[in-house]
Design an enzyme around this catalytic site. Sequence first.
Site, PDB file in Angstrom:
ATOM      1  N   THR A  72       0.786  -8.344  -3.656  1.00  0.00           N
ATOM      2  CA  THR A  72       2.426  -6.779  -3.617  1.00  0.00           C
ATOM      3  C   THR A  72       2.302  -5.922  -2.542  1.00  0.00           C
ATOM      4  O   THR A  72       2.749  -5.556  -1.753  1.00  0.00           O
ATOM      5  CB  THR A  72       1.534  -6.489  -4.800  1.00  0.00           C
ATOM      6  N   TYR A  91      -7.880  -3.117  -3.034  1.00  0.00           N
ATOM      7  CA  TYR A  91      -6.896  -2.503  -3.098  1.00  0.00           C
ATOM      8  C   TYR A  91      -7.215  -1.839  -1.559  1.00  0.00           C
ATOM      9  O   TYR A  91      -6.386  -1.475  -0.711  1.00  0.00           O
ATOM     10  CB  TYR A  91      -7.333  -1.496  -4.052  1.00  0.00           C
ATOM     11  N   LYS A 151      -4.662  -1.985   1.594  1.00  0.00           N
ATOM     12  CA  LYS A 151      -3.829  -0.774   1.864  1.00  0.00           C
ATOM     13  C   LYS A 151      -4.049  -0.489   3.336  1.00  0.00           C
ATOM     14  O   LYS A 151      -3.734   0.196   4.780  1.00  0.00           O
ATOM     15  CB  LYS A 151      -4.509   0.156   1.352  1.00  0.00           C
TER      16      LYS A 151
END
Length: 325
Positions: free
Chosen positions: A95, A149, A153
Amino acid sequence: MNYLITGGAGFVGSHLADTLLAQGHRVTVLDDLSTGSMSNIAHLREHPRFRYVIENMLNPPLLAELVDEADAVFHLAAAVGVKLIVESPVRTLETNIRCTELLLAVAAKKGRKVLLTSTSEVYGKSTAIPFREDGDLVMGCTTRGRWSYACSKAIDEFLAIAYWREKQLPTVVVRLFNTVGPRQTGRYGMVIPNFVRQALAGEPITVYGDGLQSRCFTHVSDSVRALAGLMEAEAAVGEVHNIGSTQEISILGLAERVREMTESKSEIVYVPYAVAYEENFEDMPRRVPCLDKIRRTIGWEPEVNLDEILDSVIQFRQSRMLNPA
Ligand code: UDP
């Protein structure tokens, strides 16, 4: 202006929509409701300058159309919440990286400015408190889910900055520190909605680890004011800015404060990280932003203190308990 907000039915995105509409702008929200919720934007449905599209953003023709119609894009769609990330690492990586890749490619074609919301997680295990935007990012190893994560990012940030340097697409990168307020759900692990729900229900308040780890919490109204300000600031293009508060509290201290403010009789219990998340989970002992840069760029300061933040979350939760719909 005509703004597109990806992830606009989420907690931060829906507050950003409120603020932009109040400033007189037009807002289109694109959200697949994977972690967002219609209830966050239900109050805006009849607003004449608001519209929403419920779709996954990995739909190139649709995204191209919406980006084309907008003047600029706030990119908030992402997998969020440490619990969700540890449980669904594939979804997190895919995602976060694919959505940003596609959006930047489309925005570059159309020449539309993009603000990318990154996270204080990218500082990882750094101990260089307060965290400055030009400081080193210190990641843990790839077998520990949490870092997927932070790395996803960080890749998003690299991509956004690369599009500015190589393709002259104006991009703005912001790192949100722990952001809280009404509409945030505890479902994905966030501490304040969890503690408030537990305290009001008279259930045990679950402090993970020894509770000595600390965080600085920012009210979402302060965060979205910073997002709107940075989007408009010429000097923010191609740059990274922290958005957060410097009022630090330990998680145990937070549990006690929530219990006091709710007049709850809940006991405070300690839950090992291995039980709360996964074996070998690594937490950050402290996370404090340096705010010099955002102060210089747009003169921003957080205005809502921790008690006011907790008060707003407690009131929100109480009203939800009275009107569950
Ligand atoms: N935490 C906790 N109890 C909970 C949820 C979270 O003690 O029910 C802790 C968590 O381990 C972390 C801090 O609270 O040390 C903040 O967690 P959150 O997921 O809200 O944000 P993070 O800073 O980890 O991104």
